[in-house]
Design a protein around this motif. Structure first.
Motif, short mmCIF file in Angstrom:
data_model
loop_
_atom_site.label_atom_id
_atom_site.label_comp_id
_atom_site.label_asym_id
_atom_site.label_seq_id
_atom_site.Cartn_x
_atom_site.Cartn_y
_atom_site.Cartn_z
N LYS A 81 0.83 -1.20 0.00
CA LYS A 81 0.00 0.00 0.00
C LYS A 81 0.87 1.26 0.00
CE LYS A 81 -1.84 1.73 3.61
NZ LYS A 81 -2.52 2.06 4.84
N ASN A 82 1.90 1.28 0.83
CA ASN A 82 2.80 2.44 0.87
C ASN A 82 3.60 2.59 -0.42
OD1 ASN A 82 1.93 3.06 3.45
ND2 ASN A 82 3.61 1.95 4.44
N TYR A 83 4.02 1.48 -0.99
CA TYR A 83 4.75 1.53 -2.27
C TYR A 83 3.88 2.14 -3.36
CZ TYR A 83 6.48 -0.18 -6.74
OH TYR A 83 6.88 -0.27 -8.04
N LYS A 84 2.65 1.68 -3.46
CA LYS A 84 1.75 2.21 -4.49
C LYS A 84 1.45 3.69 -4.26
CE LYS A 84 -0.52 -2.07 -5.83
NZ LYS A 84 -1.78 -2.80 -5.86
N GLU A 85 1.33 4.10 -3.00
CA GLU A 85 1.05 5.49 -2.69
C GLU A 85 2.19 6.38 -3.16
OE1 GLU A 85 0.42 8.42 1.20
OE2 GLU A 85 0.67 6.25 1.47
N PHE A 86 3.44 6.04 -2.80
CA PHE A 86 4.57 6.86 -3.21
C PHE A 86 4.82 6.78 -4.72
CE2 PHE A 86 5.55 6.77 1.32
CZ PHE A 86 5.84 8.11 1.53
N ARG A 87 4.54 5.65 -5.34
CA ARG A 87 4.69 5.53 -6.78
C ARG A 87 3.69 6.43 -7.50
NH1 ARG A 87 2.89 0.18 -9.47
NH2 ARG A 87 0.97 1.25 -9.04
N ASN A 88 2.43 6.43 -7.03
CA ASN A 88 1.41 7.28 -7.67
C ASN A 88 1.71 8.76 -7.49
OD1 ASN A 88 0.01 5.05 -8.59
ND2 ASN A 88 -1.36 4.98 -6.81
N ILE A 89 2.21 9.14 -6.32
CA ILE A 89 2.57 10.54 -6.09
C ILE A 89 3.71 10.94 -7.02
CG2 ILE A 89 3.61 12.13 -4.41
CD1 ILE A 89 2.00 10.65 -2.25
N TYR A 90 4.71 10.06 -7.16
CA TYR A 90 5.85 10.36 -8.04
C TYR A 90 5.38 10.46 -9.50
CZ TYR A 90 10.33 9.98 -10.40
OH TYR A 90 11.41 10.22 -11.20
N ARG A 92 2.43 11.34 -10.56
CA ARG A 92 1.67 12.59 -10.72
C ARG A 92 2.61 13.79 -10.79
NH1 ARG A 92 -3.64 13.19 -10.13
NH2 ARG A 92 -3.44 15.16 -9.03
N ARG A 93 3.70 13.75 -10.02
CA ARG A 93 4.66 14.86 -10.08
C ARG A 93 5.35 14.91 -11.45
NH1 ARG A 93 7.91 15.68 -4.41
NH2 ARG A 93 6.09 16.09 -3.13
N LEU A 94 5.63 13.74 -12.03
CA LEU A 94 6.24 13.73 -13.36
C LEU A 94 5.28 14.28 -14.41
CD1 LEU A 94 8.15 10.32 -13.47
CD2 LEU A 94 9.10 12.60 -13.17
N THR A 98 0.98 19.32 -8.73
CA THR A 98 1.63 19.73 -7.47
C THR A 98 0.63 19.71 -6.33
OG1 THR A 98 1.17 22.06 -7.97
CG2 THR A 98 3.33 21.17 -8.64
N ASP A 99 -0.42 18.91 -6.44
CA ASP A 99 -1.47 18.91 -5.42
C ASP A 99 -1.36 17.74 -4.43
OD1 ASP A 99 -2.02 16.93 -7.22
OD2 ASP A 99 -4.16 17.39 -7.41
N ASP A 100 -0.21 17.06 -4.37
CA ASP A 100 -0.10 15.93 -3.43
C ASP A 100 0.21 16.44 -2.03
OD1 ASP A 100 3.02 15.57 -2.97
OD2 ASP A 100 2.71 15.95 -5.12
N GLU A 101 -0.03 15.59 -1.05
CA GLU A 101 0.13 15.97 0.36
C GLU A 101 1.59 16.14 0.78
OE1 GLU A 101 -0.51 11.74 2.46
OE2 GLU A 101 -1.86 12.22 0.81
N TYR A 102 2.53 15.63 -0.02
CA TYR A 102 3.94 15.70 0.34
C TYR A 102 4.70 16.76 -0.47
CZ TYR A 102 2.89 11.21 2.50
OH TYR A 102 2.33 10.22 3.26
#
Length: 180
Positions: A81-90, A92-94, A98-102
């Protein structure tokens, strides 16, 4: 001569009685060895984890098997779950979002490192879960083999303390006895 005959008859009669009296039957009853029991136990554990332990009547091992598999499964899901979360955020940034929580907290390099860490931990959790599954099968097989192992007084290992004849000091050792 008559006395000799009388004594000879009496002694032969008593020998027959003694032989009949001293005859003993073996009181130890051995169970027949089932050569398929270890493979049955391993097969049962492969079908349903813990079933081989139940077949061997080692019920206390079943919670350990399910606990190990459950812990591996829990950590696999959490890390995935954490892997998919950080992968999706990355991702989206690519794409330019710029609307992610981090955003502003973690840089892209930190997100990549987090992905790798969670992916590695996910893979390790999978290996742990599969390891408990395989260990369950091996344990059922070995335990079924050891249930058929003959342990009686003909083979014994025990500690022993004996006195040395040369210097009268006590020596400590282990005695291994074989009775044939």
């Amino acid at each position: 001569m008559i006395v000799f005959l009388l004594l000879g008859i009496h002694s032969s009669y008593s020998q027959v009685q003694i032989e009949e009296f001293n005859s003993k039957t073996d009181s130890i009853q051995y169970k027949p060895i089932d050569p398929l029991a270890p493979s049955k136990a391993a097969f049962y554990s492969a079908i349903l984890p813990g079933l081989g332990q139940a077949y061997n009547k080692k019920y206390w091992k079943i919670p350990i098997v399910y606990g190990g598999i459950a812990i591996g499964y829990y950590f696999y899901n959490q890390n995935n779950k954490n892997y998919k979360e950080f992968r999706n955020i990355y991702k989206r940034r690519l794409e330019g979002y710029t609307d992610d929580e981090y955003f502003g907290i973690y840089s892209n390099n930190v997100l990549i490192n987090a992905q790798r860490t969670y992916q590695r931990n996910r893979d390790i959790s999978l290996v742990v879960m599969l390891g408990f599954y395989v260990l369950n099968i091996i344990d059922a097989n070995v335990d079924a083999h050891l249930l058929q192992f003959n342990v009686n007084d003909n083979l014994s290992v025990r500690p022993d303390i004996y006195q040395n004849d040369f210097n009268n000091k006590h020596n400590v050792g282990i005695v291994l006895n074989f009775k044939f």
